[in-house]
Enzyme design. Structure first.
Site, PDB file in Angstrom:
ATOM      1  N   CYS A  65      15.353 -58.760   4.064  1.00 48.91           N
ATOM      2  CA  CYS A  65      16.376 -59.736   3.701  1.00 48.91           C
ATOM      3  C   CYS A  65      15.845 -61.151   3.885  1.00 48.91           C
ATOM      4  CB  CYS A  65      17.620 -59.530   4.567  1.00 48.91           C
ATOM      5  SG  CYS A  65      18.977 -60.640   4.130  1.00 48.91           S
ATOM      6  N   CYS A  69      19.947 -64.469   9.742  1.00 50.25           N
ATOM      7  CA  CYS A  69      21.011 -64.153  10.701  1.00 50.25           C
ATOM      8  C   CYS A  69      20.400 -63.596  11.986  1.00 50.25           C
ATOM      9  CB  CYS A  69      21.980 -63.143  10.098  1.00 50.25           C
ATOM     10  SG  CYS A  69      22.652 -63.646   8.486  1.00 50.25           S
ATOM     11  N   CYS A  72      20.580 -59.813  13.220  1.00 51.25           N
ATOM     12  CA  CYS A  72      20.335 -58.724  12.275  1.00 51.25           C
ATOM     13  C   CYS A  72      18.897 -58.216  12.332  1.00 51.25           C
ATOM     14  CB  CYS A  72      20.665 -59.180  10.856  1.00 51.25           C
ATOM     15  SG  CYS A  72      20.542 -57.842   9.651  1.00 51.25           S
ATOM     16  N   CYS A 109      31.386 -46.910   2.817  1.00 49.00           N
ATOM     17  CA  CYS A 109      31.015 -48.318   2.786  1.00 49.00           C
ATOM     18  C   CYS A 109      29.584 -48.434   2.279  1.00 49.00           C
ATOM     19  CB  CYS A 109      31.138 -48.932   4.174  1.00 49.00           C
ATOM     20  SG  CYS A 109      32.795 -48.753   4.888  1.00 49.00           S
ATOM     21  N   CYS A 142      34.175 -49.095  -0.324  1.00 53.13           N
ATOM     22  CA  CYS A 142      34.078 -50.501   0.035  1.00 53.13           C
ATOM     23  C   CYS A 142      32.644 -50.952  -0.197  1.00 53.13           C
ATOM     24  CB  CYS A 142      34.460 -50.704   1.498  1.00 53.13           C
ATOM     25  SG  CYS A 142      34.322 -52.415   2.090  1.00 53.13           S
ATOM     26  N   CYS A 202      37.930 -56.974   3.648  1.00 54.30           N
ATOM     27  CA  CYS A 202      37.534 -56.461   4.963  1.00 54.30           C
ATOM     28  C   CYS A 202      36.628 -57.513   5.584  1.00 54.30           C
ATOM     29  CB  CYS A 202      36.798 -55.132   4.790  1.00 54.30           C
ATOM     30  SG  CYS A 202      36.058 -54.460   6.290  1.00 54.30           S
ATOM     31  N   ARG A 272      38.920 -51.898  13.255  1.00 54.37           N
ATOM     32  CA  ARG A 272      37.876 -50.878  13.240  1.00 54.37           C
ATOM     33  C   ARG A 272      36.816 -51.184  14.294  1.00 54.37           C
ATOM     34  NH1 ARG A 272      35.277 -51.148   7.853  1.00 54.37           N
ATOM     35  NH2 ARG A 272      37.397 -50.561   7.267  1.00 54.37           N
TER      36      ARG A 272
END
Length: 402
Positions: A65, A69, A72, A109, A142, A202, A272
Site C-alpha cells: 500500500c 498509516c 497498518c 467484507c 460490504c 460502516c 462490532r
C-alpha cells in the site's frame, strides 16, 4: 451509580450522552467494571437481544500500500512479514467467502489495500460481488477499498454491494500524527459518498494508538455525527515492522470500558468487535459480547484470530446466539430508514465534533457523574506471542479459519 442509571435511560431513548458522561465511563475504576458492563448490556439487549452477528473478512489484495498509516502492517515502508499478493480472482474470493458463510457469517467484507480503487478495480470488485451473491442467497456484502472517487459508490451499489466500510480511526485533532498521505476530511468524505449512494455506511475506530480519553470520545461523537449503521471497534495489533509496534497501551478492562462508551453513545447501532480482540481482551472476550452485537469470525486481514469453532463456542457458552441469515440486524426504526444513523437526531442531536472534548479535567471519577481522564493502569508484559501473521486462507493454498 447515578451515572450508569442516567446512561441506561438515555440509551433506551436513543439520546446522546454528554461528553462528560462519556469521559466518565472511560474513567471508571476496575472495581466498577462489572457494573459498567451490566449497564451497557441493558442497552445492548434492549436493541439487539442476545443475537451476535458474524462477519467474515476476505483480503482481496494484501500489502504493497502507498499510504503511510502508522497502525497498518500493509503500509508504505512496513517490514512486517505479512502475505503480499495482488487481486484475487472472483472465483478465488468467492471460495474464500464460502468458508466464512459456512461457519455462520451473514456478511462478507471484501477488503483491498491501497489509497482507493481505480475504475478497473471497481469492475474487479463488482465481478467478485456478483460471484458471491450468485452462489449465496441472502448474503450481505460490504466493500472496503479505501477512498472513493465520484460515482464509484454508486457503481458498487449497482453491482450488489450492501455496505461500504471506511473507518475514521482516531480523532480529527490527532489524525495527522497517525497518517500524512491523506486527511481526516478525506475519510469523512468517503463515508458521505457511501451514504449518498444508498450503501449502509460502516465506520469505526482503532483504540490503543496512544490516544487520550478525549480523543476516543471525540472520534466516537464524530462517528455518531456522520451516521454509520455499524461501528467496528478495533484494538491496535502492534505489528513488528510498523511505527506503532511498541504501543501496548490496552488492558482487557480498558477495552471493555471503550466498548461500553461506544454502546452508550451509539445505542442502537451494530457495534462490532473487530481486529485485536484476541490480543487485548483475551479471556475476557465473552464479557464483550454484553456490549457489542457483532464480531468477525476467524482471521483478519493480515493476522490470525482464534479458531472459528472457538468463536461459536464462546457465543453459545456466554448465553448468546448467532444471528440468522433471515434476521434483520438493526432495530426496526433504523432498518426502515434509508441510511439510518447511529442515534436519534430528533431528540438530542449529534452536535459538532469541532467542540472537541470537555475542555479540561473536571475532577475525580469517584463522583460517578464528573468528567475526567483516568490513569490507565500499566499493561502487563506485552503479549507479542498473540500477534500471529496470517498464513492461511485468501492468498494461500491452505484452508481458511472459519
Amino acid at each position: 451509580m447515578d451515572l450508569l442509571n442516567t446512561l441506561v435511560d438515555k440509551g433506551l431513548r436513543r439520546e446522546l450522552p454528554t461528553r462528560q458522561e462519556a469521559l466518565a465511563v472511560l474513567a471508571t475504576s476496575d472495581d466498577d467494571l462489572l457494573d459498567v458492563v451490566a449497564a451497557a448490556g441493558k442497552v445492548r439487549r434492549h436493541w439487539f437481544g442476545r443475537r451476535v452477528k458474524l462477519n467474515y473478512l476476505v483480503n482481496l489484495k494484501s500489502g504493497l500500500c502507498p499510504e503511510d498509516c502508522s497502525y497498518c502492517s500493509q503500509r508504505l515502508g512496513s517490514t512486517a512479514g505479512i502475505l503480499k499478493y495482488t487481486w484475487l480472482k472472483p472465483d478465488e474470493a468467492s471460495q474464500a467467502a464460502a468458508a466464512g458463510l459456512a461457519g455462520g457469517a451473514k456478511r462478507v467484507c471484501l477488503v483491498a489495500s491501497g489509497r482507493g480503487p481505480t475504475d478497473r478495480d471497481v469492475d474487479r470488485v463488482s465481478e467478485t460481488i456478483k460471484a458471491i451473491k450468485d452462489q449465496n442467497e441472502g448474503v450481505e456484502v460490504c466493500a472496503c477499498l479505501g477512498l472513493l472517487s465520484d460515482g464509484q459508490a454508486e457503481r458498487l451499489r449497482e453491482a450488489g454491494a450492501d455496505a461500504y466500510n471506511h473507518n475514521l480511526n482516531t480523532s480529527e485533532a490527532t489524525y495527522e500524527a497517525i497518517t500524512t498521505t491523506h486527511t481526516y476530511a478525506d475519510r469523512v468524505d468517503t463515508v458521505h459518498k457511501a451514504h449518498a449512494a444508498g450503501l449502509s455506511a460502516c465506520s469505526g475506530l482503532i483504540a490503543g494508538m496512544g490516544e487520550t480519553d478525549e480523543d476516543l470520545v471525540d472520534v466516537v461523537f464524530s462517528l455518531r455525527e456522520i451516521d454509520p449503521d455499524s461501528v467496528p471497534v478495533n484494538f491496535l495489533i502492534p505489528f513488528e515492522g510498523t511505527p506503532l509496534a511498541k504501543e501496548w497501551n490496552l488492558t482487557p478492562q480498558r477495552c471493555l470500558r471503550i466498548l461500553a462508551m461506544v454502546r452508550f453513545v451509539c445505542p442502537d447501532v451494530e457495534v462490532r468487535i473487530a481486529g485485536g480482540r484476541e490480543v487485548h481482551l483475551r479471556t475476557m472476550q465473552p464479557l464483550a459480547l454484553h456490549l457489542a452485537n457483532s464480531i468477525f469470525l476467524g482471521d483478519y486481514l493480515t493476522s490470525e484470530g482464534q479458531a472459528g469453532k472457538a468463536d461459536l463456542e464462546m457465543i453459545a457458552d456466554a448465553g448468546f446466539e448467532v444471528e440468522g441469515a433471515g434476521e434483520v440486524t438493526l432495530p426496526e426504526h433504523r432498518a426502515a430508514a434509508a441510511g439510518g444513523g447511529c442515534g436519534s437526531h430528533d431528540s438530542a442531536g449529534c452536535g459538532s465534533h469541532e467542540s472537541a472534548g470537555c475542555g479540561s479535567v473536571c475532577g475525580s471519577h469517584e463522583g460517578a457523574d464528573v468528567c475526567g481522564t483516568a490513569a490507565v493502569p500499566a499493561a502487563a508484559e506485552p503479549r507479542t506471542d498473540l500477534v500471529a501473521v496470517r498464513r492461511r486462507g485468501a492468498g494461500t493454498d491452505l484452508a481458511p479459519n472459519a
